[in-house]
Design a protein around this motif. Structure first.
Motif, PDB file in Angstrom:
ATOM      1  N   HIS A  79      -9.928  28.598  -1.038  1.00  0.00           N
ATOM      2  CA  HIS A  79      -9.299  29.212  -2.110  1.00  0.00           C
ATOM      3  C   HIS A  79      -7.812  29.379  -1.707  1.00  0.00           C
ATOM      4  O   HIS A  79      -7.493  30.380  -1.024  1.00  0.00           O
ATOM      5  CB  HIS A  79      -9.804  30.320  -2.762  1.00  0.00           C
ATOM      6  CG  HIS A  79      -9.092  30.612  -4.055  1.00  0.00           C
ATOM      7  ND1 HIS A  79      -9.167  29.982  -4.969  1.00  0.00           N
ATOM      8  CD2 HIS A  79      -8.444  32.051  -4.159  1.00  0.00           C
ATOM      9  CE1 HIS A  79      -8.442  30.745  -5.867  1.00  0.00           C
ATOM     10  NE2 HIS A  79      -7.842  31.847  -5.352  1.00  0.00           N
ATOM     11  N   VAL A  96     -11.252  32.987 -11.052  1.00  0.00           N
ATOM     12  CA  VAL A  96     -10.296  32.577 -10.043  1.00  0.00           C
ATOM     13  C   VAL A  96     -10.941  31.116  -9.748  1.00  0.00           C
ATOM     14  O   VAL A  96     -10.018  30.426  -9.538  1.00  0.00           O
ATOM     15  CB  VAL A  96     -10.516  33.467  -8.845  1.00  0.00           C
ATOM     16  CG1 VAL A  96      -9.633  33.094  -7.693  1.00  0.00           C
ATOM     17  CG2 VAL A  96     -10.301  35.096  -9.302  1.00  0.00           C
ATOM     18  N   GLY A  97     -12.192  30.964 -10.045  1.00  0.00           N
ATOM     19  CA  GLY A  97     -12.815  29.488  -9.794  1.00  0.00           C
ATOM     20  C   GLY A  97     -12.232  28.298 -10.532  1.00  0.00           C
ATOM     21  O   GLY A  97     -12.654  27.217 -10.299  1.00  0.00           O
ATOM     22  N   LEU A 136     -15.806  32.685  -6.241  1.00  0.00           N
ATOM     23  CA  LEU A 136     -14.523  32.461  -7.246  1.00  0.00           C
ATOM     24  C   LEU A 136     -14.818  32.410  -8.747  1.00  0.00           C
ATOM     25  O   LEU A 136     -14.341  33.117  -9.789  1.00  0.00           O
ATOM     26  CB  LEU A 136     -14.064  31.161  -6.688  1.00  0.00           C
ATOM     27  CG  LEU A 136     -13.239  31.278  -5.260  1.00  0.00           C
ATOM     28  CD1 LEU A 136     -12.785  29.972  -4.757  1.00  0.00           C
ATOM     29  CD2 LEU A 136     -12.071  32.171  -5.310  1.00  0.00           C
ATOM     30  N   ASN A 137     -16.061  31.893  -9.138  1.00  0.00           N
ATOM     31  CA  ASN A 137     -16.427  31.786 -10.414  1.00  0.00           C
ATOM     32  C   ASN A 137     -17.101  33.162 -11.015  1.00  0.00           C
ATOM     33  O   ASN A 137     -17.109  33.080 -12.036  1.00  0.00           O
ATOM     34  CB  ASN A 137     -17.616  30.647 -10.605  1.00  0.00           C
ATOM     35  CG  ASN A 137     -16.913  29.407 -10.510  1.00  0.00           C
ATOM     36  OD1 ASN A 137     -15.787  29.038 -10.832  1.00  0.00           O
ATOM     37  ND2 ASN A 137     -17.716  28.357  -9.830  1.00  0.00           N
ATOM     38  N   ASN A 190      -8.286  25.687  -5.805  1.00  0.00           N
ATOM     39  CA  ASN A 190      -9.499  25.566  -5.123  1.00  0.00           C
ATOM     40  C   ASN A 190      -9.689  24.074  -4.446  1.00  0.00           C
ATOM     41  O   ASN A 190      -9.283  23.092  -5.129  1.00  0.00           O
ATOM     42  CB  ASN A 190     -10.702  25.747  -6.168  1.00  0.00           C
ATOM     43  CG  ASN A 190     -10.484  27.094  -6.782  1.00  0.00           C
ATOM     44  OD1 ASN A 190     -10.685  28.294  -6.082  1.00  0.00           O
ATOM     45  ND2 ASN A 190     -10.197  27.284  -8.134  1.00  0.00           N
ATOM     46  N   THR A 206     -15.142  36.037 -10.120  1.00  0.00           N
ATOM     47  CA  THR A 206     -14.018  36.872  -9.957  1.00  0.00           C
ATOM     48  C   THR A 206     -12.973  36.594 -10.915  1.00  0.00           C
ATOM     49  O   THR A 206     -12.827  35.445 -11.098  1.00  0.00           O
ATOM     50  CB  THR A 206     -13.466  36.736  -8.487  1.00  0.00           C
ATOM     51  OG1 THR A 206     -14.574  37.053  -7.674  1.00  0.00           O
ATOM     52  CG2 THR A 206     -12.434  37.803  -8.174  1.00  0.00           C
ATOM     53  N   ILE A 235     -11.857  37.358  -1.968  1.00  0.00           N
ATOM     54  CA  ILE A 235     -11.405  35.924  -2.031  1.00  0.00           C
ATOM     55  C   ILE A 235     -10.313  35.537  -1.248  1.00  0.00           C
ATOM     56  O   ILE A 235      -9.421  34.593  -1.629  1.00  0.00           O
ATOM     57  CB  ILE A 235     -10.674  35.844  -3.683  1.00  0.00           C
ATOM     58  CG1 ILE A 235      -9.485  36.755  -3.982  1.00  0.00           C
ATOM     59  CG2 ILE A 235     -11.835  36.202  -4.741  1.00  0.00           C
ATOM     60  CD1 ILE A 235      -8.769  36.179  -5.130  1.00  0.00           C
ATOM     61  N   SER A 261     -18.090  29.958  -1.598  1.00  0.00           N
ATOM     62  CA  SER A 261     -16.953  30.330  -2.037  1.00  0.00           C
ATOM     63  C   SER A 261     -16.799  30.172  -3.572  1.00  0.00           C
ATOM     64  O   SER A 261     -16.283  30.872  -4.270  1.00  0.00           O
ATOM     65  CB  SER A 261     -15.858  29.711  -1.399  1.00  0.00           C
ATOM     66  OG  SER A 261     -15.590  29.905   0.052  1.00  0.00           O
TER      67      SER A 261
END
Ligand SMILES: Cc1ncc(COP(=O)(O)O)c(C=O)c1O
Length: 416
Positions: free
Chosen positions: A76, A305-306, A357-358, A312, A360, A101, A353
């Motif tokens: 990331h 975030v993802g 990320l998905n 990404n 957060t 992250i 990750s």
């Protein structure tokens, strides 16, 4: 961009009025900023460049990375971290992030191979990497640490400024960064010889403008010289940065305190490596699952975030497709010197990750948020948590109007 106004306009106008638009022998804004920012960071040298991408590539050139070398980077980060490795002819090896992250030190250690020469930890969204662990691994395993502090302007880790902890660092001053001159960047470094090499990578004619030196060996490169307009604006922005970061830290503290009880529902602050020192440009929460994060984001305008596209690894086309240069002979993926480097990538290579990320989310802070706006954010976080994570009916949630997210900054259009 957070704040820019009359002081910046006046500084830029002064440079134009004086006709002092070239940094060497004519103007003094870039030189002044470089000295001031090096002092601010606590490093010996800072060299301005046209962008953070240029600065990253210059840093990698400065430390001597090239074909035959692997550089470990996190799954990331903005894709320039990966492309700058390719720019110098080396190969990026992509590893997992952890719950913060940022680069997972355990994943870094596990990924080190015979060709690994460097690691580029990235302070994503202003959050600190675990620099103690990363520096300890680097020391033990003989790696060069290139700190990507492009998103970390003004922040720090355990009392030290980002960009002063690794062996060399790159910053960006593009429009979205904490200090901006529209575009811009630079290299921070203590080592005198590496500083000379970084300056040469930024401007191969540097020796011409400054006079030749017996101790430095010039080499060819592409030009990325900074402009005096950039220097003038950054000199003003540097006066603003600490106050802005202090205000954003206060906002984040207030939001986290007011939402602490929502942890029972599953809205928990994302673990942070240096919460008192980082940039606090976002409040981050870790939710129980990707599904709950999606539901939450449908109710409350926040960033998963993802889902931030170019940040990404799954979106880094050039890396995934092996397109490392404009000319096939210059493509590091084709170079015989890189034959023993790990060069295969897949969209699921860092699935752990993606899972983090998905689930957060980022809630942006802003130095100009009023108390009423902060109170609205807190209110909406509570309402969204009760619906998305609890059993409250959506119809009963009374959301207040808040500012829309910056779709361009967060690359939200991909999923629109
Ligand atoms: C982590 C990171 N690295 C590198 C860069 C590249 O900076 P620039 O856009 O100034 O080239 C950015 C910019 O967004 C970034 O966020």
């Amino acid at each position: 961009m957070y704040r820019a106004g009359d002081a910046e306009i006046e500084a830029v106008a002064r440079v134009i009025r004086d006709g002092a638009l070239f940094r060497y022998g004519v103007g003094h804004e870039c030189e002044t900023f470089e000295r001031r920012y090096a002092d601010y960071l606590g490093v010996r040298h800072f060299a301005l460049a046209a962008s953070g991408s240029n600065a990253l590539a210059a840093a990698m050139t400065a430390v001597g990375l090239g074909p035959g070398d692997e550089v470990i980077i996190p799954a990331h980060t903005y894709m320039a971290t990966a492309t700058s490795v390719l720019t110098v002819g080396a190969i990026p090896v992509v590893v997992d992030i952890d719950e913060t992250i940022t680069l997972d030190p355990a994943a870094l250690e596990a990924a080190i191979g015979p060709r690994t020469r460097a690691v580029a930890p990235v302070h994503m969204w202003g959050a600190a990497c675990d620099m103690d662990a990363i520096m300890a691994i680097a020391e033990r395993r003989g790696l060069i640490v290139i700190e990507d502090a492009c998103q970390g302007v003004g922040g720090g880790y355990k009392g030290r400024k980002f960009g002063s902890i690794g062996h060399i660092a790159a910053f960006s001053f593009n429009y979205y960064k904490n200090m901006t001159s529209g575009e811009g960047g630079g290299v921070a470094v203590n080592d005198d010889a590496w500083a000379e090499r970084a300056r040469c990578a930024i401007d191969p004619c540097h020796f011409y403008w400054q006079g030749r030196s017996d101790s430095a060996q010039p080499f060819s490169g592409n030009g990325a010289r900074a402009s005096e307009l950039m220097g003038a604006m950054l000199n003003v922005q540097l006066d603003r940065i600490d106050g802005m970061i202090r205000t954003m830290r206060a906002e984040r503290r207030a939001i986290l305190a007011a939402t602490a009880s929502l942890g029972n529902l599953g809205l928990r602050p994302t673990p942070a490596n240096s919460p008192d020192d980082d940039c606090a440009t976002h409040v981050m929460y870790s939710l129980p699952s990707a599904q709950s994060a999606t539901r939450f984001a449908e109710l409350f305008p926040c960033v998963i975030v993802g889902k931030t596209g170019r940040h990404n690894y799954t979106e880094w086309d050039q890396v995934l497709m092996g397109a490392g240069a404009g000319h096939p002979a210059m493509n590091p993926f084709n170079m015989p010197a890189n034959a023993e480097c790990r060069r295969s990538y897949s969209k699921d290579m860092c699935a752990a990750s993606l899972e983090i990320l998905n689930r957060t989310i980022l809630v942006p802070t802003h130095p100009d948020h009023t108390e009423a706006e902060i109170s609205d954010i807190v209110h909406n976080l509570g309402a969204a948590a009760r619906v998305a994570l609890g059993s409250a009916p959506a119809a009963e949630a009374d959301f207040r109007k808040t500012a829309p997210l910056d779709a361009q900054k967060f690359d939200l259009k991909l999923d629109a």
